[in-house]
Enzyme design. Structure first.
Site, short mmCIF file in Angstrom:
data_model
loop_
_atom_site.label_atom_id
_atom_site.label_comp_id
_atom_site.label_asym_id
_atom_site.label_seq_id
_atom_site.Cartn_x
_atom_site.Cartn_y
_atom_site.Cartn_z
N GLN A 315 -3.68 10.32 25.76
CA GLN A 315 -3.67 11.39 24.77
C GLN A 315 -4.43 10.93 23.53
O GLN A 315 -4.45 9.74 23.18
CB GLN A 315 -2.25 11.81 24.43
CG GLN A 315 -1.41 10.79 23.68
CD GLN A 315 0.02 11.28 23.52
OE1 GLN A 315 0.70 11.60 24.48
NE2 GLN A 315 0.49 11.30 22.28
N TRP A 343 2.40 -1.68 -3.94
CA TRP A 343 2.43 -2.99 -4.61
C TRP A 343 1.42 -3.96 -4.00
O TRP A 343 0.66 -4.61 -4.71
CB TRP A 343 3.84 -3.56 -4.52
CG TRP A 343 4.02 -4.91 -5.13
CD1 TRP A 343 4.18 -6.10 -4.48
CD2 TRP A 343 4.07 -5.23 -6.53
NE1 TRP A 343 4.33 -7.13 -5.38
CE2 TRP A 343 4.27 -6.61 -6.65
CE3 TRP A 343 3.96 -4.46 -7.70
CZ2 TRP A 343 4.37 -7.25 -7.89
CZ3 TRP A 343 4.07 -5.09 -8.93
CH2 TRP A 343 4.27 -6.47 -9.01
N GLU A 384 -0.74 0.40 -8.67
CA GLU A 384 0.20 -0.41 -9.45
C GLU A 384 -0.49 -1.67 -9.98
O GLU A 384 -0.48 -2.69 -9.31
CB GLU A 384 1.41 -0.77 -8.60
CG GLU A 384 2.15 0.43 -8.04
CD GLU A 384 3.35 0.05 -7.19
OE1 GLU A 384 3.89 -1.07 -7.36
OE2 GLU A 384 3.75 0.86 -6.35
#
Length: 610
Positions: A315, A343, A384
């Site tokens: 698939q 992070w 971040e």
């Protein structure tokens, strides 16, 4: 997702045998009350070496955006290790500059950096930003007005509020603030480049202008006006107040055994409005796949699959992406965003900021890949932290985040969602001051301020503190590290309330070696956790260390020598009531696998928002 707290200094190796107070300069004279000054001190000296500290004080009435200390050391004395500053050396002349995240310093505030050196000598000829460190330099008379603010525009509105943003003015000395006018009436005075004007009348046209001021009182020409008509009868704009957004961590399928199917069987899927799929990587200035096996290759057996149908070998799409497709088919109103960064993978945004258009184009091609384009309804940016320090430090500039999000919005258009997870550091001169979050708000559907991880076991000795306090409290270790201050500051920066969501952690933070039950005690290190020291899922903590007290809207408990804080269904209900009172757009949480099998925490969020 990660803690938004301040940078932790690296300790120097060596044992001090004699603490001294050998300073670079004596108490500053009276003139320093209107100057930026610096004082450098030997904090310890063991003969062959020393440890020192410099403190910069902004004694002016205006904020500064950077600082530079210079001085000379005698021959035979040198400085090696430095933390919280950059060092440059030319012969015996040393220059120290801010590292980006600690350059902004509000009026009356201080910032420090430390260093270690060898030899018996000490500094001479100290200068701060080109002037004597003791503030004795004569100030110049400033008669030049700032330039007019540019690109004044509305970033959101409701029946009674209008959010405005503009481009910063420039000045020969420095802009200290902006006056916002509603017609000929002063409506607000702010230091940032955004504001939300309140107390307006529904379905009414208003004309706004902005003027900049400097320390000497010089006022700029007015900006070009912008006309905004408020909504009719209490409308709230794009925010509905009922968003429930959960992060699904791709790596949860491994050790944790948490799969997309669990979102359904726990009852969470029926309560969610959006899922943030974490994370895609950012490499070479581009969006890239983070874990191809988990994302689109893992073959699911029938028992693990959302619809009970096993994957086949041939698939075209398998893995989490295919399972999310099945989940959306079962819950047609559920939206999914592809989140990039986090992070660990935020370091790549520095390169991306150099060419925002190329970054946005790469993200669009990846999110809209024909194999899974129907799975995703938009993109979530988790940088971040822009122009500040997280796992690594970024110095892309205050406008980098706004420019990057502007490019992302332009590429993704209005038919896709664009959101961002952002810092919750509302301290003076902290991460929120390093970036134009107010100006960037115009490009996002909403922000996810990470209102958790304010405190934790990375500060191994404590003090113990709730990692997600709703409000400040006596003995809080760091001012500005609480949800109310975070949301309040973002509103003052011009972010509309309905573009802000309250963040909830589905886990706790803890210490061990604690003797004091109340917050504020000392510890010997982070408490033990299943996957990482100092952190544990709520589903474990509710039995391992049941919470029996609350502070600042968050639960905590001491069990033996361990001390833990975390949110419970009861504290979450309280936070949701607070969020509704603030007019926020809803709530988000990190992350789905931390909840119980019956979804206790997400149920509290959903019911609390109503």
């Amino acid at each position: 997702m990660s803690r938004p707290g301040g940078r932790r200094a690296t300790a120097l190796v060596g044992v001090a045998t004699l603490a001294v107070a050998s300073t670079l300069l004596s108490a500053p004279p009276a003139s320093s009350a209107e100057a930026v000054t610096a004082s450098c001190t030997k904090t310890s000296d063991w003969g062959s070496g020393f440890q020192g500290n410099c403190t910069i004080t902004n004694g002016t009435g205006a904020g500064i955006s950077s600082w530079k200390i210079e001085g000379d050391l005698p021959s035979g004395t040198s400085i090696g290790s430095v933390w919280d500053a950059n060092k440059a050396v030319s012969g015996d002349h040393y220059t120290f500059t801010n590292v980006g995240w600690n350059g902004s310093l509000a009026a009356g505030k201080t910032v420090s950096f430390g260093f270690g050196g060898t030899g018996p000598g000490w500094f001479t000829g100290c200068k701060i930003n080109g002037s004597p460190c003791d503030g004795s330099g004569e100030p110049e008379i400033d008669t030049q007005a700032p330039t007019a603010p540019g690109n004044l525009h509305s970033t959101g509105k409701s029946a009674t509020t209008v959010a405005l943003s503009w481009n910063a003015s420039t000045d020969n000395v420095g802009v200290t603030g902006y006056d916002v006018y509603n017609g000929g009436t002063k409506a607000a005075t702010v230091t940032g480049t955004g504001v939300t004007v309140t107390g307006l009348t529904p379905k009414t046209a208003y004309d706004f202008t902005v003027k900049a001021r400097d320390k000497a009182g010089n006022v700029s020409p007015a900006s070009a006006p912008v006309s905004v008509t408020t909504d009719e009868g209490g409308g709230t704009g794009p925010g509905t107040g009922d968003k429930v957004i959960g992060y699904f961590a791709q790596w949860g399928i491994y050790q944790r055994g948490y799969h997309v199917k669990n979102i359904d069987t726990s009852g969470s899927a029926a309560k969610l409005t959006h899922i943030n799929y974490a994370f895609g990587n950012v490499q070479g200035g581009r969006c890239t796949i983070g874990d191809s096996y988990a994302d689109y290759d893992k073959a699911y057996q029938a028992g693990e699959s959302v619809d009970g149908v096993a994957d086949t070998w041939d698939q075209p799409l398998r893995g989490n992406f295919n399972q999310l497709r099945k989940l959306k088919k079962k819950y047609p109103n559920l939206k999914v965003l592809f989140s990039f960064g986090g992070w660990t993978w935020s370091g790549g945004f520095t390169e991306a900021a150099k060419n925002p258009a190329a970054f946005a184009d790469s993200c669009y091609k990846l999110v809209e890949d024909p194999r899974w384009a129907d799975v995703f309804d938009g993109i979530d940016i988790d940088w971040e932290y822009p122009n500040a320090c997280g796992l690594s430090c970024d110095t892309s500039g205050k406008d980098a985040f706004k420019n990057l999000l502007g490019a992302v919005r332009a590429k993704f258009g209005t038919g896709n969602l664009v959101t961002a997870a952002i810092t919750a550091d509302a301290s003076e001169g902290g991460k929120m001051d390093a970036t134009d979050y107010g100006g960037a708000a115009q490009y996002v559907d909403w922000y996810n301020p990470m209102t958790y991880d304010y405190f934790g076991g990375w500060d191994a000795k404590g003090p113990t503190a709730p990692h997600s306090p709703l409000t400040r409290y006596d003995r809080i270790p760091h001012e500005g590290f609480n949800t109310a201050d975070t949301i309040g500051k973002l509103k003052r920066l011009g972010v509309p309330a309905n573009k802000l969501l309250i963040g909830i952690g589905f886990y706790g933070r803890g210490w061990t070696g604690v003797t004091e039950e109340a917050p504020g005690g000392t510890a010997t290190g982070p408490a033990g956790g299943t996957y990482e020291a100092g952190i544990e899922d709520y589903k474990v903590l509710k039995n391992k260390c049941p919470a029996n007290k609350t502070i600042a809207g968050t639960a905590y408990a001491k069990c033996g020598s361990d001390w833990w804080s975390y949110d419970t269904p009861a504290t979450i209900r309280g936070k949701m009531a607070w969020a509704k009172g603030e007019g926020l757009g809803g709530s988000f949480f990190w992350e789905l696998s931390g909840d119980t099998t019956g979804g206790e925490l997400i149920t509290a969020i959903k019911n609390g928002l109503g």
